[in-house]
Design a protein around this motif. Structure first.
Motif, PDB file in Angstrom:
ATOM      1  N   ILE A 176       0.731  -1.162   0.019  1.00 40.77           N
ATOM      2  CA  ILE A 176      -0.113   0.028   0.128  1.00 40.77           C
ATOM      3  C   ILE A 176       0.996   1.203   0.148  1.00 40.77           C
ATOM      4  O   ILE A 176       2.012   1.234   0.138  1.00 40.77           O
ATOM      5  N   TYR A 177       0.298   2.281  -0.378  1.00 42.90           N
ATOM      6  CA  TYR A 177       0.699   3.773  -0.004  1.00 42.90           C
ATOM      7  C   TYR A 177       0.299   4.181   1.482  1.00 42.90           C
ATOM      8  O   TYR A 177      -0.970   3.824   1.550  1.00 42.90           O
ATOM      9  N   ASN A 178       0.952   4.875   2.148  1.00 49.51           N
ATOM     10  CA  ASN A 178       0.355   4.985   3.577  1.00 49.51           C
ATOM     11  C   ASN A 178       0.779   6.369   3.922  1.00 49.51           C
ATOM     12  O   ASN A 178       1.543   6.586   4.672  1.00 49.51           O
ATOM     13  N   PRO A 179       0.374   7.461   3.248  1.00 48.00           N
ATOM     14  CA  PRO A 179       0.710   8.731   3.262  1.00 48.00           C
ATOM     15  C   PRO A 179       0.429   9.311   4.587  1.00 48.00           C
ATOM     16  O   PRO A 179      -1.083   9.006   5.177  1.00 48.00           O
ATOM     17  N   GLY A 180       1.118  10.142   5.417  1.00 43.89           N
ATOM     18  CA  GLY A 180       0.710  10.562   6.738  1.00 43.89           C
ATOM     19  C   GLY A 180       1.014  12.069   6.508  1.00 43.89           C
ATOM     20  O   GLY A 180       1.860  12.608   6.050  1.00 43.89           O
ATOM     21  N   LEU A 181      -0.187  12.948   6.996  1.00 46.24           N
ATOM     22  CA  LEU A 181      -0.112  14.402   6.885  1.00 46.24           C
ATOM     23  C   LEU A 181      -0.673  14.878   8.137  1.00 46.24           C
ATOM     24  O   LEU A 181      -1.646  14.631   8.598  1.00 46.24           O
ATOM     25  N   SER A 182      -0.188  16.210   8.543  1.00 44.42           N
ATOM     26  CA  SER A 182      -0.489  16.583   9.853  1.00 44.42           C
ATOM     27  C   SER A 182      -0.955  18.155   9.355  1.00 44.42           C
ATOM     28  O   SER A 182      -0.140  18.925   9.078  1.00 44.42           O
ATOM     29  N   VAL A 183      -2.225  18.397   9.933  1.00 45.34           N
ATOM     30  CA  VAL A 183      -2.783  19.761   9.574  1.00 45.34           C
ATOM     31  C   VAL A 183      -2.737  20.385  10.747  1.00 45.34           C
ATOM     32  O   VAL A 183      -3.362  19.643  11.902  1.00 45.34           O
ATOM     33  N   THR A 184      -2.313  21.861  10.975  1.00 42.96           N
ATOM     34  CA  THR A 184      -2.660  22.297  12.294  1.00 42.96           C
ATOM     35  C   THR A 184      -4.257  22.464  12.677  1.00 42.96           C
ATOM     36  O   THR A 184      -4.998  22.391  11.845  1.00 42.96           O
ATOM     37  N   ARG A 185      -4.243  22.195  13.922  1.00 38.65           N
ATOM     38  CA  ARG A 185      -5.756  22.310  14.533  1.00 38.65           C
ATOM     39  C   ARG A 185      -6.467  23.457  13.916  1.00 38.65           C
ATOM     40  O   ARG A 185      -7.793  23.294  13.734  1.00 38.65           O
ATOM     41  N   SER A 186      -5.862  24.563  14.093  1.00 35.78           N
ATOM     42  CA  SER A 186      -6.542  25.721  13.698  1.00 35.78           C
ATOM     43  C   SER A 186      -6.895  25.695  12.123  1.00 35.78           C
ATOM     44  O   SER A 186      -7.933  26.496  11.870  1.00 35.78           O
ATOM     45  N   LYS A 187      -6.502  24.996  11.248  1.00 37.09           N
ATOM     46  CA  LYS A 187      -6.793  24.834   9.864  1.00 37.09           C
ATOM     47  C   LYS A 187      -7.733  23.551   9.522  1.00 37.09           C
ATOM     48  O   LYS A 187      -8.233  23.537   8.571  1.00 37.09           O
ATOM     49  N   ALA A 188      -7.693  22.858  10.508  1.00 33.56           N
ATOM     50  CA  ALA A 188      -8.201  21.477  10.270  1.00 33.56           C
ATOM     51  C   ALA A 188      -9.731  21.242   9.935  1.00 33.56           C
ATOM     52  O   ALA A 188     -10.095  20.929   8.943  1.00 33.56           O
ATOM     53  N   LYS A 189     -10.713  22.090  10.530  1.00 34.62           N
ATOM     54  CA  LYS A 189     -11.931  22.205  10.363  1.00 34.62           C
ATOM     55  C   LYS A 189     -12.313  22.690   8.665  1.00 34.62           C
ATOM     56  O   LYS A 189     -12.953  22.140   8.068  1.00 34.62           O
ATOM     57  N   ALA A 190     -11.730  23.774   8.398  1.00 36.12           N
ATOM     58  CA  ALA A 190     -11.637  24.133   7.053  1.00 36.12           C
ATOM     59  C   ALA A 190     -11.238  23.087   6.041  1.00 36.12           C
ATOM     60  O   ALA A 190     -12.066  22.876   4.937  1.00 36.12           O
ATOM     61  N   PHE A 191     -10.228  22.497   6.468  1.00 35.64           N
ATOM     62  CA  PHE A 191      -9.594  21.530   5.334  1.00 35.64           C
ATOM     63  C   PHE A 191     -10.559  20.313   5.157  1.00 35.64           C
ATOM     64  O   PHE A 191     -10.876  19.917   4.090  1.00 35.64           O
ATOM     65  N   ILE A 192     -10.989  19.798   6.364  1.00 32.93           N
ATOM     66  CA  ILE A 192     -11.947  18.655   6.339  1.00 32.93           C
ATOM     67  C   ILE A 192     -13.354  19.005   5.584  1.00 32.93           C
ATOM     68  O   ILE A 192     -13.839  18.215   4.710  1.00 32.93           O
ATOM     69  N   LYS A 193     -13.615  20.395   5.689  1.00 35.88           N
ATOM     70  CA  LYS A 193     -14.972  20.736   4.823  1.00 35.88           C
ATOM     71  C   LYS A 193     -14.570  20.682   3.296  1.00 35.88           C
ATOM     72  O   LYS A 193     -15.440  20.503   2.476  1.00 35.88           O
ATOM     73  N   TRP A 225       7.384  12.013   8.489  1.00 38.36           N
ATOM     74  CA  TRP A 225       8.738  11.531   8.307  1.00 38.36           C
ATOM     75  C   TRP A 225       9.164  10.211   7.881  1.00 38.36           C
ATOM     76  O   TRP A 225       9.949   9.816   7.343  1.00 38.36           O
ATOM     77  N   GLY A 226       8.177   9.153   8.387  1.00 39.08           N
ATOM     78  CA  GLY A 226       8.400   7.852   8.417  1.00 39.08           C
ATOM     79  C   GLY A 226       7.471   6.961   7.318  1.00 39.08           C
ATOM     80  O   GLY A 226       7.471   5.830   7.059  1.00 39.08           O
ATOM     81  N   LYS A 227       6.413   7.974   6.515  1.00 34.92           N
ATOM     82  CA  LYS A 227       5.544   7.404   5.745  1.00 34.92           C
ATOM     83  C   LYS A 227       5.373   8.049   4.299  1.00 34.92           C
ATOM     84  O   LYS A 227       5.096   7.342   3.415  1.00 34.92           O
ATOM     85  N   SER A 228       5.681   9.371   4.427  1.00 31.22           N
ATOM     86  CA  SER A 228       5.070  10.145   3.066  1.00 31.22           C
ATOM     87  C   SER A 228       5.930   9.750   1.902  1.00 31.22           C
ATOM     88  O   SER A 228       7.214   9.436   2.101  1.00 31.22           O
ATOM     89  N   ARG A 229       5.484  10.024   0.739  1.00 32.56           N
ATOM     90  CA  ARG A 229       6.107   9.519  -0.551  1.00 32.56           C
ATOM     91  C   ARG A 229       6.823  10.897  -0.754  1.00 32.56           C
ATOM     92  O   ARG A 229       6.850  12.103  -0.333  1.00 32.56           O
ATOM     93  N   SER A 230       7.776  10.834  -1.771  1.00 34.03           N
ATOM     94  CA  SER A 230       8.942  11.527  -2.082  1.00 34.03           C
ATOM     95  C   SER A 230       8.402  13.161  -2.324  1.00 34.03           C
ATOM     96  O   SER A 230       8.999  14.207  -1.724  1.00 34.03           O
TER      97      SER A 230
END
Length: 592
Positions: A395-412, A492-497
């Motif tokens: 599988i591809y298993n990308p991990g991404l972290s969005v700051t909590r202050s922006k998370a609501k808008a991103f998820i919408k 650092w341990g999951k994302s693609r190049s």
């Protein structure tokens, strides 16, 4: 020349092994052709994100700190690139590759002991090669708990610190293990030289009040090799876990915003293709609360034949290309997972209902599939789904972290993207959808500068290079929207190049980290082409070429970056995204 060198090594092998080498333990990520020489290095699933093979001229297996110092000194003296490698090595990017073919890998597989426990201070000191599973078990024996950990316990303490691995919590010190590090011994090249001017090695002891610890506790392995780690623990406690399934995701954005503030170890699993949300209500409870639950997890032991059948089924679904068929199977799998309590058991064997109450070390992580081939007397071997010895999960298993202050808008935005074609997301549902975890802001230079929401996704990856998954364009658009519109950090341990392309501007204290790196390793012994690229030192992690966008090595610029029959086009919702999609036939209405 290579064959001649191999022949020479074969002649010298008895002498070499008798005087200086320790044969590698069976299995593991390092495979050498001649004793501990002429080696290839891989990871637990047998493939890095870019599919390339990592070479090393030698592997070293120190058993003591003194032997570790000798190994680092040898690499520095001979001006060879070096990298630490863990017992299993689960990272998907090439953290463990020294680069070129004449480097050395220094394994921590034999550095796996408890050094000491201070019950009064509630601290434990372990060697860096100790598995998380063993660490939390040893702590529990003396009435102590490690509050934070990733969900899989088959990783080493040194490896998980190198990549900033974490669980889910915004409370206390947070959900990242590195926030509990109060001391470290790390072996680096010395700034002093020997009589002949050659580099030596030194053990640097970093305490809680040493600012260099903020560089070392998340370091990608570019500072040296961690020898020992001291962790701050807490008195042994229990947790109570209940999973609640909601059949609507209409309020997902609002729920993600507050859930981590309401439950200490809470997380949210979203099945976007089904429009379902699974809320994890997970909090510590009084230790007298009845219950001895055990987390067997989503990777619980399965016969290798079952794993191979699951993979074959997914390959056939991908080849068929039917959304209806893929969505049906993904729904059935999620129903089974829910009936099994998502891997939780009330008594260590079976799930009988919520809440599941158990001690922290029995609930916080899982990974029994990695504990060996023992199958309780059955003939068929049980392995982790990604084990390369079987045609299992890939599988591809990308991990991404969005700051909590922006998370609501991103998820919408993601909800809007999903609503354009819900069936396109069934490929994520096949692998438990999108998991939202919470990570507290950190003082670590390469940690999260703000409280963040981590997204973990997993989806089908073909074993044939350049073959895209169904609706990969949608997954790529989601990822690029997170990275470029909302400034997400790659894992650092999951994302693609390609996800590391703009790392330099996303870590406010990257400059301080590089200053420490220059002091600890002035000659760049532990740096590689990959680490220089992702840290913005030299070059770009983008790797251009045919099919590069399919492999996550680049964002497409032209059609040749995509698979045959695909075109490079803007995203459906986020026009700045560049994804590989199937061209739609031209409408003939104008000709009627």
């Amino acid at each position: 020349m290579a064959e001649a060198m191999r022949a020479l090594l074969l002649l010298l092998l008895p002498c070499v092994l008798a005087t200086s080498s320790i044969l590698p333990p069976p299995g593991g990520p390092v495979h050498c052709n001649v004793g501990t020489f002429d080696c290839t290095v891989t990871n637990a699933c047998g493939s890095f994100n870019d599919r390339t093979t990592c070479h090393a001229s030698q592997a070293v297996y120190p058993r003591t700190e003194a032997e570790l110092v000798a190994a680092v000194a040898s690499a520095a003296r001979e001006k060879r690139k070096a990298k630490a490698v863990a017992k299993y090595s689960h990272s998907l990017p090439k953290l463990v590759c020294p680069g070129g073919s004449d480097g050395v890998v220094i394994s921590t597989a034999l550095l796996s002991r408890v050094v000491g426990v201070d019950v009064e201070k509630k601290q434990i000191t372990v060697q860096s090669g100790m598995l998380l599973r063993d660490l939390v078990a040893e702590a529990a024996k003396v009435g102590l708990s490690l509050p934070a950990s990733p969900y899989f316990y088959g990783v080493t303490i040194g490896g998980l610190l190198a990549t900033g691995a974490h669980g889910s919590s915004l409370m206390g010190r947070g959900g990242a293990v590195h926030e509990y590090v109060v001391g470290m011994r790390i072996v680096t090249p010395s700034t002093t030289t020997g009589e002949s001017g050659e580099r030596l090695a030194v053990v640097r002891e970093l305490r809680a009040d040493d600012p260099d610890l903020d560089a070392a506790k998340v370091s990608l392995g570019v500072l040296g090799v961690i020898s020992q780690v001291t962790l701050q623990l807490e008195p042994l406690f229990k947790r109570s876990v209940t999973f609640v399934t909601n059949d609507s995701d209409a309020d997902l954005a609002e729920m993600v915003d507050v859930w981590g503030l309401q439950h200490e170890f809470g997380d949210i699993m979203w099945l976007p293709g089904q429009g379902k949300v699974v809320l994890r209500k997970d909090d510590r409870v009084d230790i007298s609360t009845p219950g001895d639950g055990l987390n067997l997890g989503m990777f619980r032991d399965r016969p290798s034949s079952d794993i191979a059948r699951s993979r074959l089924e997914e390959e056939q679904l991908q080849e068929k290309g039917s959304d209806a068929a893929l969505c049906s199977v993904s729904h059935n799998r999620s129903v089974v997972a829910e009936k099994l309590g998502f891997g939780l058991t009330n008594d260590g064997k079976s799930f009988t209902g919520y809440p599941v109450v158990g001690y922290q070390h029995r609930i916080q992580a899982y990974g029994s599939c990695q504990e060996g081939p023992d199958d309780d007397g059955h003939q068929e071997q049980q392995l982790c789904p990604w084990n390369p010895r079987i045609n299992g999960s890939f599988i591809y298993n990308p991990g991404l972290s969005v700051t909590r202050s922006k998370a609501k808008a991103f998820i919408k935005d993601v909800l809007t993207l999903r609503d354009l074609n819900p069936d396109a997301f069934c490929g994520l549902d096949m692998h438990s959808g999108i998991l939202f975890r919470y990570v507290k802001s950190s003082t670590a230079y390469l940690g999260k500068a703000e409280d963040s929401v981590e997204l973990d996704m997993a989806y089908y990856r073909s074993r044939v290079r350049g073959t895209p998954a169904m609706h990969a364009d949608v997954f790529d658009e989601l990822e690029q929207m997170a990275l470029y519109k909302y400034g997400a950090l790659p894992h650092w341990g999951k994302s693609r190049s390609y996800a590391f392309n703009e790392t330099r501007g996303k870590y406010p204290k990257l400059g301080e980290f590089l200053d420490v790196k220059a002091r600890f390793d002035p000659d760049g012994v532990f740096s590689s082409e990959w680490s220089d690229q992702v840290l913005g030192i030299n070059g770009s992690p983008m790797i251009l070429g045919p099919d590069c966008a399919v492999e996550g090595l680049c964002t497409c610029i032209q059609d040749s970056d995509c698979a045959s029959g695909y075109v490079c086009s803007p995203g459906k919702l986020y026009p700045d995204a560049r994804v590989c999609s199937i061209p739609h036939p031209q409408s003939n209405i104008a000709q009627l």
